[in-house]
Write an enzyme that holds these catalytic residues in place. Structure first.
Site, mmCIF file in Angstrom:
data_model
loop_
_atom_site.group_PDB
_atom_site.id
_atom_site.type_symbol
_atom_site.label_atom_id
_atom_site.label_comp_id
_atom_site.label_asym_id
_atom_site.label_seq_id
_atom_site.Cartn_x
_atom_site.Cartn_y
_atom_site.Cartn_z
ATOM 1 C CE LYS A 264 -0.430 -0.188 4.748
ATOM 2 N NZ LYS A 264 -0.927 -0.900 6.087
ATOM 3 C CE1 TYR B 148 14.058 31.068 5.478
ATOM 4 C CE2 TYR B 148 14.231 28.677 5.140
ATOM 5 C CZ TYR B 148 13.928 30.020 4.692
ATOM 6 O OH TYR B 148 13.639 30.153 3.266
HETATM 7 C C1 LIG Z 1 -0.201 -1.969 6.608
HETATM 8 C C2 LIG Z 1 -1.030 -3.238 6.957
HETATM 9 C C3 LIG Z 1 0.085 -4.238 7.026
HETATM 10 C C4 LIG Z 1 1.531 -4.322 7.437
HETATM 11 O O1 LIG Z 1 2.024 -3.644 8.338
HETATM 12 P P1 LIG Z 1 3.427 -3.544 8.653
HETATM 13 O O2 LIG Z 1 3.655 -3.102 10.088
HETATM 14 O O3 LIG Z 1 3.969 -2.524 7.911
HETATM 15 O O4 LIG Z 1 4.263 -4.911 8.474
HETATM 16 C C5 LIG Z 1 -0.619 -5.630 7.515
HETATM 17 N N1 LIG Z 1 -1.928 -5.517 7.602
HETATM 18 C C6 LIG Z 1 -2.746 -4.729 7.238
HETATM 19 C C7 LIG Z 1 -4.189 -4.723 7.394
HETATM 20 C C8 LIG Z 1 -2.029 -3.434 7.140
HETATM 21 O O5 LIG Z 1 -2.892 -2.252 6.791
#
Ligand SMILES: *Cc1c(COP(=O)(O)O)cnc(C)c1O
Length: 365
Positions: free
Chosen positions: A35, A254
């Site tokens: 994702k 800054y």
């Molecule tokens: C993002 C996500 C994961 C992966 O999580 P990590 O901590 O990056 O391993 C697994 N399951 C779901 C439902 C997620 O949204």
């Protein structure tokens, strides 16, 4: 390499980290979580590098469709599920597996009987109190969906809220709550994210869902990917574009939040929050130049940062500067910026040039 920041993406490291997940959870199949543009690494290239994964998980249907446009043949899981009949039709047409986490998504299936029914993952809320049905709701929903014309296979999943803290009892309670659900309706089950995979063997089921570990990052608070046998995938680098000699007391950047404690060289590097380098990184945050860690001096600007170059007197314009990645864990930079590595990796902007690499470590280390 020019004088602008680049993100080097190491495909061999992705493969290595996936292999590491397989070693730790040898009896599970792997949804590689891609994702948010593969945690900022680029969806299509990451899918290619992780082609030995059993499937890919994304949050939203547009991400799944992008994978299809890239000719991806793997099973694809949409963890957010569908929110309209049109999305359901697309999911059925492309054989996406979908999560069902709230009532409207179940109702949306009423009267829907596509040519290719869907593999569905019922999500149970075992303690995170974000998405999912309460454990006692699962049995009646599973009854309602068994034999449903839209559903070819029913699976069960949950998500761990505190697995990054191995001492916290929440994960064990969540796993126990998951196990209390009668399994007979479900073909497959899934609990573990990266922290669950690495930290809780009892969370391995037919499928695991590692995300952050595939990118070489430890999921544990205060941890480092290296301790888990992981290799960093993204190296964010740029170049020194100016070196100046400052006098004692000179303010840098800054607001003048940094003042030179003595006469000293200050090097300016072409990277800033406009590229995704965190503006909240504090004075002293390390930047790697010529193998030495030089401390950030003064506020992060949109295009530039400055570093105290006293430990690298021979520094010159054109020298490479590594902001995170090989030799400088992104976890450490995240801690200095009051955030987590996930956010830094996702936040690299489109202004940065991405370069694919395949680093051969055999023989070298
Ligand atoms: C993002 C996500 C994961 C992966 O999580 P990590 O901590 O990056 O391993 C697994 N399951 C779901 C439902 C997620 O949204």
């Amino acid at each position: 390499m020019g004088f602008a920041p680049q993100a080097l993406i190491d495909h061999a490291a992705l493969g290595h980290n996936l292999q590491r997940a397989r070693e730790v959870a040898p009896h599970s199949r792997i949804w590689a979580v891609l994702k948010a543009d593969a945690y900022g690494h680029g969806l299509e290239r990451t899918a290619r590098a992780l082609s030995s994964s059993d499937g890919f998980a994304v949050a939203r249907i547009d991400e799944a469709l992008r994978l299809k446009r890239a000719q991806c043949q793997h099973p694809i899981l949409i963890t957010g599920g569908c929110y309209s009949r049109e999305e359901l039709q697309l999911a059925a047409r492309h054989a996406f597996e979908i999560v069902l986490h709230q009532r409207q998504q179940i109702d949306l299936l009423d009267g829907f009987s596509p040519d290719q029914p869907l593999a569905c993952w019922l999500k149970v809320d075992t303690g995170m109190h974000r998405l999912g049905f309460q454990p006692e709701e699962i049995e009646p929903i599973a009854e309602r969906l068994s034999g449903h014309g839209a559903v070819r296979q029913l699976n069960l999943m949950t998500h761990l809220a505190n697995a990054d803290d191995l001492a916290d009892e929440t994960s064990r309670r969540q796993i126990a709550s998951f196990d209390a659900i009668a399994p007979h309706h479900f073909t497959y089950r899934s609990i573990a994210n990266s922290a669950g995979l690495l930290g809780f063997e009892t969370a391995h089921r037919e499928w695991v869902r590692p995300g952050i570990m595939l990118y070489g990052v430890s999921p544990f608070a205060g941890g480092r990917g290296e301790e888990e046998g992981l290799l960093p995938v993204m190296t964010l680098r740029s170049r020194v574009i100016s070196v100046k000699q400052c006098r004692q007391g000179d303010p840098v950047g800054y607001g003048g939040s940094y003042r030179c404690p003595e006469a000293m060289p200050v090097a300016v590097i072409a990277v800033g929050y406009g590229d995704g380098y965190p503006r909240h990184a504090v004075n002293g945050t390390p930047v790697l130049v010529a193998g030495r860690r030089l401390p950030l001096a003064g506020r992060v600007s949109m295009d530039l940062i400055s570093v105290d170059a006293r430990d690298c007197p021979e520094i010159q314009v054109g020298d490479e500067a590594i902001l995170w990645g090989r030799g400088l864990p992104v976890e450490e930079i995240a801690e200095k910026a009051g955030t987590i590595a996930y956010e830094l990796l996702c936040g690299v902007t489109r202004r940065v040039e991405f370069i694919d690499q395949d680093i051969d470590r055999k023989g070298s280390d």
